[in-house]
Design a protein around this motif. Sequence first.
Motif, PDB file in Angstrom:
ATOM      1  N   ALA A 110       4.694 -33.711 -29.860  1.00  0.00           N
ATOM      2  CA  ALA A 110       4.926 -33.874 -31.312  1.00  0.00           C
ATOM      3  C   ALA A 110       3.751 -34.542 -32.018  1.00  0.00           C
ATOM      4  CB  ALA A 110       6.195 -34.684 -31.548  1.00  0.00           C
ATOM      5  N   ASP A 111       2.895 -35.232 -31.254  1.00  0.00           N
ATOM      6  CA  ASP A 111       1.764 -35.929 -31.884  1.00  0.00           C
ATOM      7  C   ASP A 111       0.614 -34.994 -32.259  1.00  0.00           C
ATOM      8  OD1 ASP A 111       3.051 -38.308 -31.686  1.00  0.00           O
ATOM      9  OD2 ASP A 111       1.907 -39.061 -29.969  1.00  0.00           O
ATOM     10  N   TRP A 112       0.560 -33.816 -31.659  1.00  0.00           N
ATOM     11  CA  TRP A 112      -0.622 -32.975 -31.920  1.00  0.00           C
ATOM     12  C   TRP A 112      -0.316 -31.504 -32.207  1.00  0.00           C
ATOM     13  CZ3 TRP A 112      -0.852 -29.162 -28.234  1.00  0.00           C
ATOM     14  CH2 TRP A 112      -0.180 -29.431 -27.026  1.00  0.00           C
ATOM     15  N   ALA A 113       0.860 -31.015 -31.823  1.00  0.00           N
ATOM     16  CA  ALA A 113       1.150 -29.582 -32.043  1.00  0.00           C
ATOM     17  C   ALA A 113       1.802 -29.387 -33.414  1.00  0.00           C
ATOM     18  CB  ALA A 113       2.055 -29.045 -30.949  1.00  0.00           C
ATOM     19  N   ASP A 114       1.159 -28.605 -34.266  1.00  0.00           N
ATOM     20  CA  ASP A 114       1.759 -28.315 -35.573  1.00  0.00           C
ATOM     21  C   ASP A 114       3.055 -27.545 -35.400  1.00  0.00           C
ATOM     22  OD1 ASP A 114      -0.513 -29.111 -37.394  1.00  0.00           O
ATOM     23  OD2 ASP A 114      -1.557 -27.642 -36.131  1.00  0.00           O
ATOM     24  N   ILE A 115       3.041 -26.628 -34.428  1.00  0.00           N
ATOM     25  CA  ILE A 115       4.159 -25.696 -34.256  1.00  0.00           C
ATOM     26  C   ILE A 115       4.556 -25.688 -32.776  1.00  0.00           C
ATOM     27  CG2 ILE A 115       4.827 -23.256 -34.434  1.00  0.00           C
ATOM     28  CD1 ILE A 115       2.734 -22.985 -36.695  1.00  0.00           C
ATOM     29  N   ILE A 116       5.853 -25.605 -32.520  1.00  0.00           N
ATOM     30  CA  ILE A 116       6.371 -25.428 -31.153  1.00  0.00           C
ATOM     31  C   ILE A 116       7.358 -24.262 -31.189  1.00  0.00           C
ATOM     32  CG2 ILE A 116       6.123 -27.809 -30.283  1.00  0.00           C
ATOM     33  CD1 ILE A 116       9.205 -28.037 -31.234  1.00  0.00           C
ATOM     34  N   ASN A 117       7.839 -23.876 -30.017  1.00  0.00           N
ATOM     35  CA  ASN A 117       8.883 -22.846 -29.996  1.00  0.00           C
ATOM     36  C   ASN A 117      10.008 -23.247 -29.060  1.00  0.00           C
ATOM     37  OD1 ASN A 117       7.461 -22.474 -27.629  1.00  0.00           O
ATOM     38  ND2 ASN A 117       7.166 -20.279 -27.863  1.00  0.00           N
ATOM     39  N   ALA A 118      11.149 -22.579 -29.238  1.00  0.00           N
ATOM     40  CA  ALA A 118      12.316 -22.895 -28.415  1.00  0.00           C
ATOM     41  C   ALA A 118      13.178 -21.655 -28.271  1.00  0.00           C
ATOM     42  CB  ALA A 118      13.139 -24.004 -29.066  1.00  0.00           C
ATOM     43  N   HIS A 119      13.900 -21.622 -27.155  1.00  0.00           N
ATOM     44  CA  HIS A 119      14.930 -20.594 -26.981  1.00  0.00           C
ATOM     45  C   HIS A 119      16.171 -21.020 -27.765  1.00  0.00           C
ATOM     46  CE1 HIS A 119      12.952 -18.044 -24.063  1.00  0.00           C
ATOM     47  NE2 HIS A 119      12.552 -19.121 -23.407  1.00  0.00           N
ATOM     48  N   SER A 120      16.843 -20.046 -28.353  1.00  0.00           N
ATOM     49  CA  SER A 120      18.065 -20.331 -29.102  1.00  0.00           C
ATOM     50  C   SER A 120      19.287 -20.354 -28.175  1.00  0.00           C
ATOM     51  CB  SER A 120      18.258 -19.284 -30.198  1.00  0.00           C
ATOM     52  OG  SER A 120      18.186 -17.990 -29.635  1.00  0.00           O
ATOM     53  N   LEU A 121      19.103 -19.977 -26.940  1.00  0.00           N
ATOM     54  CA  LEU A 121      20.193 -19.838 -25.966  1.00  0.00           C
ATOM     55  C   LEU A 121      21.161 -21.027 -25.923  1.00  0.00           C
ATOM     56  CD1 LEU A 121      21.062 -17.786 -23.666  1.00  0.00           C
ATOM     57  CD2 LEU A 121      19.812 -19.273 -22.111  1.00  0.00           C
ATOM     58  N   PRO A 122      20.677 -22.298 -25.953  1.00  0.00           N
ATOM     59  CA  PRO A 122      21.625 -23.419 -25.880  1.00  0.00           C
ATOM     60  C   PRO A 122      22.458 -23.612 -27.150  1.00  0.00           C
ATOM     61  CG  PRO A 122      19.394 -24.101 -25.248  1.00  0.00           C
ATOM     62  CD  PRO A 122      19.284 -22.774 -25.911  1.00  0.00           C
ATOM     63  N   GLY A 123      22.131 -22.915 -28.249  1.00  0.00           N
ATOM     64  CA  GLY A 123      22.874 -23.086 -29.502  1.00  0.00           C
ATOM     65  C   GLY A 123      22.146 -24.031 -30.455  1.00  0.00           C
ATOM     66  N   PRO A 124      22.760 -24.279 -31.638  1.00  0.00           N
ATOM     67  CA  PRO A 124      22.060 -25.012 -32.707  1.00  0.00           C
ATOM     68  C   PRO A 124      21.611 -26.420 -32.336  1.00  0.00           C
ATOM     69  CG  PRO A 124      24.229 -24.233 -33.449  1.00  0.00           C
ATOM     70  CD  PRO A 124      24.095 -23.810 -32.039  1.00  0.00           C
ATOM     71  N   GLY A 125      22.236 -27.053 -31.349  1.00  0.00           N
ATOM     72  CA  GLY A 125      21.878 -28.428 -30.973  1.00  0.00           C
ATOM     73  C   GLY A 125      20.428 -28.574 -30.568  1.00  0.00           C
ATOM     74  N   ILE A 126      19.859 -27.532 -29.986  1.00  0.00           N
ATOM     75  CA  ILE A 126      18.450 -27.623 -29.567  1.00  0.00           C
ATOM     76  C   ILE A 126      17.553 -27.753 -30.802  1.00  0.00           C
ATOM     77  CG2 ILE A 126      18.160 -25.088 -29.356  1.00  0.00           C
ATOM     78  CD1 ILE A 126      16.197 -25.647 -27.053  1.00  0.00           C
ATOM     79  N   VAL A 127      17.882 -27.015 -31.840  1.00  0.00           N
ATOM     80  CA  VAL A 127      17.072 -27.067 -33.067  1.00  0.00           C
ATOM     81  C   VAL A 127      17.259 -28.420 -33.746  1.00  0.00           C
ATOM     82  CG1 VAL A 127      16.584 -25.970 -35.280  1.00  0.00           C
ATOM     83  CG2 VAL A 127      17.314 -24.571 -33.347  1.00  0.00           C
ATOM     84  N   LYS A 128      18.503 -28.895 -33.760  1.00  0.00           N
ATOM     85  CA  LYS A 128      18.797 -30.187 -34.382  1.00  0.00           C
ATOM     86  C   LYS A 128      18.012 -31.305 -33.691  1.00  0.00           C
ATOM     87  CE  LYS A 128      22.792 -32.175 -36.495  1.00  0.00           C
ATOM     88  NZ  LYS A 128      23.758 -33.125 -35.986  1.00  0.00           N
ATOM     89  N   GLY A 129      18.010 -31.286 -32.366  1.00  0.00           N
ATOM     90  CA  GLY A 129      17.292 -32.308 -31.599  1.00  0.00           C
ATOM     91  C   GLY A 129      15.800 -32.268 -31.886  1.00  0.00           C
ATOM     92  N   LEU A 130      15.212 -31.090 -31.861  1.00  0.00           N
ATOM     93  CA  LEU A 130      13.767 -30.965 -32.120  1.00  0.00           C
ATOM     94  C   LEU A 130      13.435 -31.354 -33.559  1.00  0.00           C
ATOM     95  CD1 LEU A 130      13.136 -27.605 -30.216  1.00  0.00           C
ATOM     96  CD2 LEU A 130      12.317 -29.870 -29.524  1.00  0.00           C
ATOM     97  N   ALA A 131      14.326 -30.990 -34.481  1.00  0.00           N
ATOM     98  CA  ALA A 131      14.087 -31.311 -35.903  1.00  0.00           C
ATOM     99  C   ALA A 131      14.090 -32.823 -36.129  1.00  0.00           C
ATOM    100  CB  ALA A 131      15.145 -30.640 -36.779  1.00  0.00           C
ATOM    101  N   GLU A 132      14.915 -33.547 -35.376  1.00  0.00           N
ATOM    102  CA  GLU A 132      14.954 -35.008 -35.541  1.00  0.00           C
ATOM    103  C   GLU A 132      13.589 -35.634 -35.261  1.00  0.00           C
ATOM    104  OE1 GLU A 132      18.158 -36.989 -33.495  1.00  0.00           O
ATOM    105  OE2 GLU A 132      19.673 -35.868 -34.615  1.00  0.00           O
ATOM    106  N   VAL A 133      12.859 -35.037 -34.344  1.00  0.00           N
ATOM    107  CA  VAL A 133      11.514 -35.540 -34.035  1.00  0.00           C
ATOM    108  C   VAL A 133      10.478 -34.910 -34.975  1.00  0.00           C
ATOM    109  CG1 VAL A 133       9.678 -35.587 -32.287  1.00  0.00           C
ATOM    110  CG2 VAL A 133      12.082 -35.888 -31.604  1.00  0.00           C
ATOM    111  N   GLY A 134      10.572 -33.600 -35.152  1.00  0.00           N
ATOM    112  CA  GLY A 134       9.495 -32.856 -35.802  1.00  0.00           C
ATOM    113  C   GLY A 134       9.434 -32.965 -37.315  1.00  0.00           C
TER     114      GLY A 134
END
Length: 261
Positions: free
Chosen positions: A114-138
Amino acid sequence: MRGSLLSYTERAKHCPSALAAQFLRLMDEKQTNLALSADVTKSDELLALAEQLGPAICLLKTHIDIISDFTPQLTKRLMELAKQHRFLIFEDRKFADIGNTVKHQYEGGIYRIADWADIINAHSLPGPGIVKGLAEVGLTKHRALLLLAEMSSAGHLMNADYAANTLAIAESFPEFVIGFITQHALSTDPHWIYLTPGVQFNGSGDKLGQQYISPEHAILEKGNDVIIVGRGILAADDRVKAAKKYRDSGFNAYLQRCGGK
Ligand code: S5P
């Protein structure tokens, strides 16, 4: 779906994410929709690629965990080069766990992505919680996320329903999810950015299931916005020359789509 006929700059006005708008405008300003997949295993080689090819690309895609001599100095220097040559950095980490775990993987560990990557990617397979978790940091760091909707590899399990469900998850996080890793455009909404790997002029694939399409096919037929090229450039005798060919081909296809050429 043929993809947007609007220019990147026009589409930037529709983006809920400031980083997405910056990315779209950058492509028009720099006249490149080429992302380099910098799949090398030594820090020096990664930095040399960023230095040499930085002027030709909009995005540098890394797999930081394949670097065998990683130090935090590497990502610090990458950020300097990104600023100097005006490209964004995309860590192709493909997060795929529950929200609480991916938060740690994104923020901490050795790589501190999170300190250096402007953009990351993720699989949607686990459901919306994965996006929520990453968004809390990003989100506090003004970062952005791409969801994998469809892969380039033969026999992948991401069918049309999976892609549609991935789009629905993305629609719930419009400020953090800026687009998709996909083989084709998923919506007519102009703010989504579609990035396509599995692009090469020659060759239909590799021995491990990779499948290739041409830049024109990716942009004109499938409606994608950004071509991601790895071995098409990395395996060439002259990488600068090869990058120029992909850049011209990808950007001309985009101009043709907008009716500009
Ligand atoms: O569906 C995908 C998604 C990704 S991010 N297919 C892919 O090939 N990728 C990545 O794109 C892959 O991890 C690699 O880094 C790059 C393609 O490399 P190439 O050498 O085949 O162009």
